[in-house]
Design a protein around this motif. Structure first.
Motif, PDB file in Angstrom:
ATOM      1  N   VAL A  92      54.235  43.953   4.468  1.00 39.80           N
ATOM      2  CA  VAL A  92      52.992  43.370   3.948  1.00 39.80           C
ATOM      3  C   VAL A  92      51.856  44.394   4.036  1.00 39.80           C
ATOM      4  O   VAL A  92      51.064  44.565   3.099  1.00 39.80           O
ATOM      5  N   THR A  93      51.785  45.098   5.181  1.00 42.59           N
ATOM      6  CA  THR A  93      50.751  46.121   5.368  1.00 42.59           C
ATOM      7  C   THR A  93      50.899  47.231   4.332  1.00 42.59           C
ATOM      8  O   THR A  93      49.906  47.731   3.795  1.00 42.59           O
ATOM      9  N   ALA A 105      49.518  46.027   1.099  1.00 45.40           N
ATOM     10  CA  ALA A 105      48.048  46.035   1.152  1.00 45.40           C
ATOM     11  C   ALA A 105      47.519  47.462   1.046  1.00 45.40           C
ATOM     12  O   ALA A 105      46.562  47.737   0.316  1.00 45.40           O
ATOM     13  N   THR A 134      55.318  51.373  -4.331  1.00 44.09           N
ATOM     14  CA  THR A 134      54.854  49.994  -4.209  1.00 44.09           C
ATOM     15  C   THR A 134      55.920  49.026  -4.743  1.00 44.09           C
ATOM     16  O   THR A 134      56.243  48.019  -4.098  1.00 44.09           O
ATOM     17  N   TRP A 158      58.095  46.361  -2.482  1.00 37.89           N
ATOM     18  CA  TRP A 158      58.053  44.955  -2.904  1.00 37.89           C
ATOM     19  C   TRP A 158      59.468  44.397  -2.964  1.00 37.89           C
ATOM     20  O   TRP A 158      59.734  43.292  -2.526  1.00 37.89           O
ATOM     21  N   GLY A 214      47.539  48.786  -2.354  1.00 34.07           N
ATOM     22  CA  GLY A 214      46.438  48.231  -3.142  1.00 34.07           C
ATOM     23  C   GLY A 214      45.173  49.071  -3.021  1.00 34.07           C
ATOM     24  O   GLY A 214      44.370  49.145  -3.950  1.00 34.07           O
ATOM     25  N   ARG A 264      55.869  42.558   8.939  1.00 35.92           N
ATOM     26  CA  ARG A 264      54.435  42.849   8.841  1.00 35.92           C
ATOM     27  C   ARG A 264      54.187  44.234   8.246  1.00 35.92           C
ATOM     28  O   ARG A 264      53.222  44.439   7.523  1.00 35.92           O
TER      29      ARG A 264
END
Lengths: 303, 447
Positions: free
Chosen positions: A173-174, A177, A209, A213, A180, A170
């Motif tokens: 993913v956070t 985000a 980033t 990824w 972004g 998580r």
């Protein structure tokens, strides 16, 4: 000597933002990356041993400003009176929340304190420094949004680096985000500075980033830390000429005797600080798992 | 009411609150380190249980000391920018040293101690609590050196309307600081000893466990020794006050006129002849200056203003400090005598030990009121008036806002700390180790 002390103070603020930056991020994101009490404890335990030591970087930066540039210290903190009051409120509820959450019957209040007390200073420090540079409300809000987003990203990457299992997934993913949000805000906030470190900071965020990824957590953390360092560097390069409107460094500085004494003190003490703080990170280098065995074996003879 | 009054109230409120927690951090840290050392040396399980029990209480309180301390460092710049600009060259150095030499050590090694129970070798883990506890005591030295400089400025000159340091060593070895440091650290050990006594007394009433007897006896020794240090350095401080801050001494005694062979007034109307002169200069016939005569001399020296501090506050805080401090130390000496050679604690004594928590706290707070209000109207004695120290650009509304926020927040947190400490004291020591993974999820010292 005056220049040297300005560099030292910039260094102390940089250390503060790099270190406390990720523990602000972890504090803000703990409820988001965890699904139960145990995972929340796991998230917060990544910063547990170090957050208080990280905060001392702020105390030292401010103390050094007071000692080396009294008029600058006095000017900044009396000018930004209410924002600094709110920063202090944030640091108070956060500190108490972190220390007490394992000792209260119901940690909800503590957890709220940790989230609010991490987000509030993370936003306000950016706002204060942006206002110092541009003296405008929109710039301050943008600066605050920038530091808030970057702390969140920095903290999420740190969580991904320091945990296992669902929290680690998580956190990744956070982090994606958060990047972004952080990258567009960074472009808006840093292009105004336009200096080389500011541009490099944007590149560093982009690299972070890409790295997160590809699940290269260690390198991604180096990249977010690099972005924080470069941004602080860019800000202090701007502040060098005018640390506060209507004030120059030379006017704000203490006398040569005091600066010389402070230099000796800093030269002797800082290496020790860096070594034992670094050692802390080495001791706690392993990823934090859930339900780790703690305590000791009763009655075992001391080694 | 103007911004100056509110800024003074804010300093008073935040400093007094900060000092409710600090003495316990200073003294209890060393006490916990001592307990862990005892465990290390003897291997007795009771010492480990006590280490963890008092360690937990120490951490609950430590958090409050830290967060209220952050406010102190910012407050000078926020509310007292004129003061900060004037004194920063001298006053900032001990503050920076405090952060570099003490706070880093305290915070870093405490983090290692809390989370290092299993990860560090036992000796290294023990060294961590000592490093953290010594860090707390070091920080007290630096901040008290800074505070002593305000009462008795040394090692500086005034250039272009600002103090400039000329001798750091003189600032760090200021006679006022050398008397004040052992006085305040000693008082901190009395507070911490009193805290342990109150907690142990509570448990001795419930159980006769030898563990609590050991804890109480150790605290009695600590309180008695620290009390002797406080009394001795108190005498030194009084003589320095006679030389350096005559107005404070005169106010503390309600002495209006210069007097030779001055009497000490126990309370207004009851006097012990010549005692004041004796205490001030170790000479029963020494001349002691009075407030009204000093006021006249100060007006000639510094211009027209009122140079007299708030006389009743200074007078009474001095007496409250002495009475409450002496009562605590008297209790500990009595306790030592009554429980000598393995004698049990009588239950009335255990009950009396509960008083050992509030008594010294009242004493140390009164001590600070005497110290700071007695220095008025100066922030730096003879150099800078409090009225000229306040931030000119900060509005009444701003100070009122921050004062309200801090007072309410501190009040709520102080109550929370009291509740939390009480709860954990009632819980007592962990009688057995967590056996299952599920039980381990509520770690005793961690998060």
């Amino acid at each position: 000597m005056i220049e040297l002390w300005f560099v030292i103070i910039a260094f102390l603020w940089t250390g503060y933002f790099v270190l406390e930056g990720f523990d602000f991020g972890v504090g803000m994101l703990a409820p988001i990356v965890s699904r139960n009490a145990e995972e929340r404890r796991q998230s917060l335990e990544t910063i547990g041993p170090v957050w208080d030591g990280n905060e001392v970087w702020l105390i030292t930066a401010v103390g050094a400003m007071f000692a080396a540039f009294p008029a600058w210290y006095a000017g900044v903190f009396s000018t930004f009176y209410l924002p600094v009051t709110l920063v202090l409120v944030g640091l108070i509820v956060r500190g108490v929340g972190l220390e007490w959450r394992g000792k209260v019957a119901d940690p909800r209040w503590c957890d709220l304190g940790i989230v609010v007390g991490s987000a509030l200073p993370a936003f306000l420090w950016g706002a204060v420094f942006a206002d110092l540079l541009y003296d405008s409300l929109p710039a301050a809000l943008l600066g605050g949004a920038f530091t808030l987003a970057v702390c969140a990203l920095h903290g999420a990457v740190f969580l991904a680096l320091k945990t296992t299992g669902p929290v680690r997934r998580r956190a990744r993913v956070t982090a994606l985000a958060a990047s972004g949000v952080a990258i567009p805000v960074a472009v808006a906030a840093l292009s105004g500075l336009g200096s080389l470190p500011a541009l490099a900071s944007m590149a560093s965020l982009a690299a972070a980033t890409a790295l997160i990824w590809r699940r290269r957590e260690g390198w991604a953390f180096a990249a977010t830390a690099g972005a924080v360092v470069l941004t602080t560097l860019a800000v202090f390069m701007e502040l060098r000429l005018q640390p506060l409107p209507g004030l120059t460094l030379a006017e704000a500085a203490s006398g040569p005797y005091t600066l010389t004494m402070l230099s000796w003190i800093g030269l002797i003490t800082l290496p020790f600080v860096l070594v034992y703080q670094g050692w802390t990170y080495w001791v706690f280098r392993k990823r934090v798992r859930t339900a780790i065995p703690i305590g000791y074996v009763a009655g075992a003879p001391p080694r | 009411m103007d911004a100056l009054d509110l800024a003074r109230w804010q300093f008073g409120v935040t400093t007094v609150y900060h000092f409710l927690f600090v003495p316990l951090t200073i003294g209890l840290g060393i006490f916990v380190a001592g307990l862990q050392t005892a465990w290390h040396r003897t291997g007795k399980d009771q010492y480990l249980k006590l280490t963890k029990f008092f360690g937990k209480l120490f951490l609950i309180n430590f958090a409050m000391g830290v967060v209220t301390g952050i406010v102190q460092e910012f407050q000078f710049g926020m509310n007292w920018s004129e003061y900060s600009t004037f004194v920063g060259d001298v006053f900032g150095a001990p503050l920076a040293m405090e952060a570099l030499l003490a706070f880093f050590m305290e915070s870093t090694f405490l983090g290692l101690w809390i989370f290092g129970w299993e990860r560090l070798p036992k000796k290294a883990h023990l060294a961590c609590i000592w490093a953290a506890a010594i860090g707390s005591n070091l920080s007290a030295y630096f901040i008290l050196a800074a505070n002593a400089w305000m009462k008795h400025p040394v090692g500086y000159e005034v250039v272009d309307g600002k103090a400039r340091m000329t001798d750091l060593w003189a600032v760090l070895t200021n006679s006022t600081a050398l008397a004040q440091v052992p006085h305040v650290i000693g008082a901190a050990f009395v507070v911490a000893g009193g805290f342990v006594l109150a907690v142990s007394g509570y448990w001795l009433l419930k159980t006769r466990a030898p563990m609590w007897r050991s804890a109480a006896r150790a605290a009695l020794v600590m309180t008695a020794i620290a009390g002797a240090v406080v009394a001795g350095t108190g005498d030194t401080s009084a003589r320095l006050m006679y030389e350096q801050q005559p107005m404070k001494l005169a106010s503390a005694e309600g002495l209006e006129r210069d007097t030779t062979g001055a009497a000490f007034s126990v309370v207004p109307g009851i006097e012990i002849p010549r005692l004041l002169s004796l205490l001030s200069d170790h000479d029963p016939d020494a001349a002691v200056q009075g407030t009204e005569d000093l006021q006249r001399r100060f007006e000639q020296q510094f211009g027209p203003a009122d140079y007299r501090p708030d006389q009743p506050v200074v007078f009474w805080s001095f007496r409250v400090m002495i009475v409450f401090g002496m009562a605590t130390v008297g209790l500990s000496v009595l306790g030592l005598w009554l429980t000598r050679r393995r004698r049990e604690f009588p239950s009335w004594l255990s009950r009396a030990l509960l008083l050992a928590l509030p008594l010294p706290l009242v004493a140390v707070i009164s001590g600070w009121l005497l110290s700071e209000i007695g220095r008025q109207p100066w922030t730096v004695a003879g150099e800078l008036l409090t009225a000229s120290s306040v931030s000119p650009g900060v509005s009444l509304a701003e100070v009122a806002t921050s004062l309200t926020i801090f007072t309410l927040l501190y009040g709520a947190l102080a109550v929370a700390e009291g509740v939390l400490l009480t709860r954990h004291v009632r819980k007592g020591v962990e009688e057995r180790e967590p056996a299952t993974a599920a039980e381990r999820l509520e770690p005793s010292l961690m998060y």
